[in-house]
Enzyme design. Structure first.
Site, PDB file in Angstrom:
ATOM      1  N   ARG A  80      17.949  24.214  -9.686  1.00 39.23           N
ATOM      2  CA  ARG A  80      17.383  23.174 -10.551  1.00 39.23           C
ATOM      3  C   ARG A  80      16.918  23.768 -11.877  1.00 39.23           C
ATOM      4  O   ARG A  80      17.064  23.141 -12.934  1.00 39.23           O
ATOM      5  CB  ARG A  80      16.250  22.442  -9.831  1.00 39.23           C
ATOM      6  CG  ARG A  80      15.849  21.148 -10.509  1.00 39.23           C
ATOM      7  CD  ARG A  80      14.906  20.321  -9.674  1.00 39.23           C
ATOM      8  NE  ARG A  80      13.645  21.005  -9.426  1.00 39.23           N
ATOM      9  CZ  ARG A  80      12.682  20.543  -8.621  1.00 39.23           C
ATOM     10  NH1 ARG A  80      12.843  19.396  -7.986  1.00 39.23           N
ATOM     11  NH2 ARG A  80      11.567  21.224  -8.443  1.00 39.23           N
ATOM     12  N   LYS A 184      13.431  19.310 -15.097  1.00 44.26           N
ATOM     13  CA  LYS A 184      12.030  19.727 -14.959  1.00 44.26           C
ATOM     14  C   LYS A 184      11.619  20.493 -16.222  1.00 44.26           C
ATOM     15  O   LYS A 184      11.503  21.726 -16.224  1.00 44.26           O
ATOM     16  CB  LYS A 184      11.848  20.576 -13.691  1.00 44.26           C
ATOM     17  CG  LYS A 184      10.406  20.601 -13.224  1.00 44.26           C
ATOM     18  CD  LYS A 184      10.302  21.054 -11.783  1.00 44.26           C
ATOM     19  CE  LYS A 184       8.884  21.285 -11.354  1.00 44.26           C
ATOM     20  NZ  LYS A 184       8.060  20.074 -11.330  1.00 44.26           N
ATOM     21  N   GLU A 220       9.379   6.953 -10.327  1.00 39.18           N
ATOM     22  CA  GLU A 220       8.629   7.993  -9.611  1.00 39.18           C
ATOM     23  C   GLU A 220       7.238   8.144 -10.200  1.00 39.18           C
ATOM     24  O   GLU A 220       6.901   7.512 -11.199  1.00 39.18           O
ATOM     25  CB  GLU A 220       9.379   9.313  -9.634  1.00 39.18           C
ATOM     26  CG  GLU A 220       9.467   9.946 -11.005  1.00 39.18           C
ATOM     27  CD  GLU A 220       9.999  11.388 -10.972  1.00 39.18           C
ATOM     28  OE1 GLU A 220       9.813  12.099  -9.979  1.00 39.18           O
ATOM     29  OE2 GLU A 220      10.587  11.795 -11.984  1.00 39.18           O
TER      30      GLU A 220
HETATM   31  N1  PLP Z   1       8.841  14.410  -9.615  1.00 40.39           N
HETATM   32  C1  PLP Z   1       8.135  15.047 -10.539  1.00 40.39           C
HETATM   33  C2  PLP Z   1       7.956  14.390 -11.870  1.00 40.39           C
HETATM   34  C3  PLP Z   1       7.594  16.312 -10.260  1.00 40.39           C
HETATM   35  O1  PLP Z   1       6.858  16.951 -11.173  1.00 40.39           O
HETATM   36  C4  PLP Z   1       7.795  16.883  -8.999  1.00 40.39           C
HETATM   37  C5  PLP Z   1       7.292  18.212  -8.697  1.00 40.39           C
HETATM   38  O2  PLP Z   1       7.994  19.160  -8.717  1.00 40.39           O
HETATM   39  C6  PLP Z   1       8.532  16.173  -8.058  1.00 40.39           C
HETATM   40  C7  PLP Z   1       9.043  14.930  -8.389  1.00 40.39           C
HETATM   41  C8  PLP Z   1       8.784  16.740  -6.702  1.00 40.39           C
HETATM   42  O3  PLP Z   1       9.800  17.698  -6.721  1.00 40.39           O
HETATM   43  P1  PLP Z   1       9.833  18.862  -5.669  1.00 40.39           P
HETATM   44  O4  PLP Z   1       9.801  18.229  -4.330  1.00 40.39           O
HETATM   45  O5  PLP Z   1      11.117  19.558  -5.910  1.00 40.39           O
HETATM   46  O6  PLP Z   1       8.639  19.704  -5.910  1.00 40.39           O
HETATM   47  C1  COI Z   2       5.377  20.623  -8.101  1.00 38.79           C
HETATM   48  O1  COI Z   2       5.187  19.822  -7.193  1.00 38.79           O
HETATM   49  O2  COI Z   2       5.771  21.765  -7.895  1.00 38.79           O
HETATM   50  C2  COI Z   2       5.160  20.279  -9.470  1.00 38.79           C
HETATM   51  O3  COI Z   2       5.754  20.882 -10.311  1.00 38.79           O
HETATM   52  C3  COI Z   2       4.162  19.295  -9.813  1.00 38.79           C
HETATM   53  C4  COI Z   2       3.318  19.858 -10.905  1.00 38.79           C
HETATM   54  C5  COI Z   2       3.658  19.233 -12.178  1.00 38.79           C
HETATM   55  C6  COI Z   2       1.883  19.816 -10.563  1.00 38.79           C
END
Ligand code: PLP
Ligand code: COI
Length: 344
Positions: A80, A184, A220
């Site tokens: 990612r 991200k 989201e």
């Molecule tokens: N959506 C957003 C905007 C986020 O910042 C995060 C955190 O990483 C997620 C979703 C969840 O992604 P992940 O499960 O890969 O941490």
């Molecule tokens: C995560 O869940 O790893 C995130 O990046 C969320 C963060 C912005 C607090």
């Protein structure tokens, strides 16, 4: 080093032993340096400071029941990050280099890895990629610095599995219809701050954004994905403007494994009235159950429609999913999916 107060960890900065750094310049990454000082020296003209040429990741390491140290799905975060870097037009570390640096940072900071016994605690790993050559014009950075950071953390809000109240922001978006929402990149978080601050002042823990094109479907939260549970079905939005959450994908797999149906599809706002359980999911939040979800014509208005889920505790289906995933992460059950990377 003073031992962290393991039982009172929050999701916040704390100094650890080291951070790792490597710089991409003239077509190659420099040897990885381990630094005890987490203050960086960089050009004030760095692209990351002016044009948000920055992307990052978040993943976690856990101390298992068997004493082994496990990192959850680092290859997915590496891929990612590479996707985010491609969007910004900057170089990114290979998957192998990323995973090796994750292991190294955990090893060097092993004193900060919470004990197995502490519920909801882990080591959060924050890989960060920034454009660092001096520049003035708007263009992708030619030189980048890749940092591997970590910190011991507890629950993102309150205690693990504490239910939260959240609000829909109909008059603010975190991303544009054809914008950066699925990457991200730091800029997305900057764009969510205004509405998040308003929501916090109103007493909500998170903002739920709608699809920016029609504002008729659920997208989201500001730092997590959305899921809802209806009967035996796990429902999560399909949308081009949400971050592809690794936790969410893992929960979908676990849900199927536990005999649930999974639907990833557009979720109309009206459907919020039909879920029995709703939650946030993500690395930082793990699963955070939603108690009240408030919909307002605009964030600052008095008028509201309130959807209430459960009695303020985590619902049974969400709890089952949470327990399964955490049990894999902490080595309490076999990992049937090959999600664990061990730190030897
Ligand atoms: N959506 C957003 C905007 C986020 O910042 C995060 C955190 O990483 C997620 C979703 C969840 O992604 P992940 O499960 O890969 O941490
Ligand atoms: C995560 O869940 O790893 C995130 O990046 C969320 C963060 C912005 C607090």
């Amino acid at each position: 080093m003073s031992t962290p107060d393991w039982s009172n960890l929050t999701f916040s900065y704390s100094k650890t032993n080291t951070i790792l750094r490597t710089v991409y310049k003239d077509g190659a990454w420099s040897p990885v340096e381990s630094l005890t000082d987490d203050n960086l020296k960089l050009s004030a003209f760095s692209g990351c400071l002016h044009y948000a040429i920055e992307c990052f990741e978040g993943l976690k390491a856990f101390r298992g029941k068997d004493g082994k140290v496990r990192i959850f799905r680092p290859e997915e975060n590496a891929k990612r990050l590479r996707r985010s870097a491609e969007y910004l037009g900057i170089e990114a570390p290979s998957v192998e280099m990323f995973v090796d640096m994750c292991k190294q940072v955990v090893k060097e900071n092993i004193d900060f890895l919470p004990p197995y016994e502490v519920t909801g605690a882990s080591m959060y790993i924050r890989p960060t990629l920034i454009g660092t050559n001096p520049q003035l014009g708007v263009q992708s950075s030619k030189e980048c610095t890749f940092l591997m950071l970590c910190a011991p953390v507890g629950a993102y809000v309150g205690g693990a599995l504490d239910a939260v109240d959240v609000v829909i922001a109909r008059n603010y978006d975190r991303a544009a219809p054809n914008g950066s929402g699925s990457f991200k990149v730091g800029g997305n978080y900057a764009c969510s701050l205004y509405s998040l601050n308003v929501a916090h002042r109103l007493g909500y823990k998170a903002v739920l954004y709608l699809d920016p094109r029609t504002r008729s479907h659920v997208d989201e939260f500001n730092s997590s994905n959305f899921f809802g549970i209806k009967g035996n079905t796990y429902v999560t939005p399909e949308s081009p403007s949400i971050l592809p959450s690794i936790t969410n994908k893992s929960l979908e797999t676990v849900a199927r494994h536990l005999g649930m149906e999974v639907e990833r599809r557009p979720v109309p706002v009206e459907e919020l009235a039909t879920f029995e359980e709703v939650g946030e999911c993500g690395t930082a939040v793990v699963i955070t159950p939603v108690h009240k979800l408030v919909d307002k014509p605009f964030l600052e208005s008095e008028e509201e429609t309130v959807y209430t889920y459960g009695d303020g505790k985590c619902g049974p289906k969400s709890l089952k999913l949470y327990n399964y995933i955490v049990s894999i992460q902490k080595g309490e059950i076999e990992d049937p999916f090959g999600w664990i990377t061990y730190v030897e």
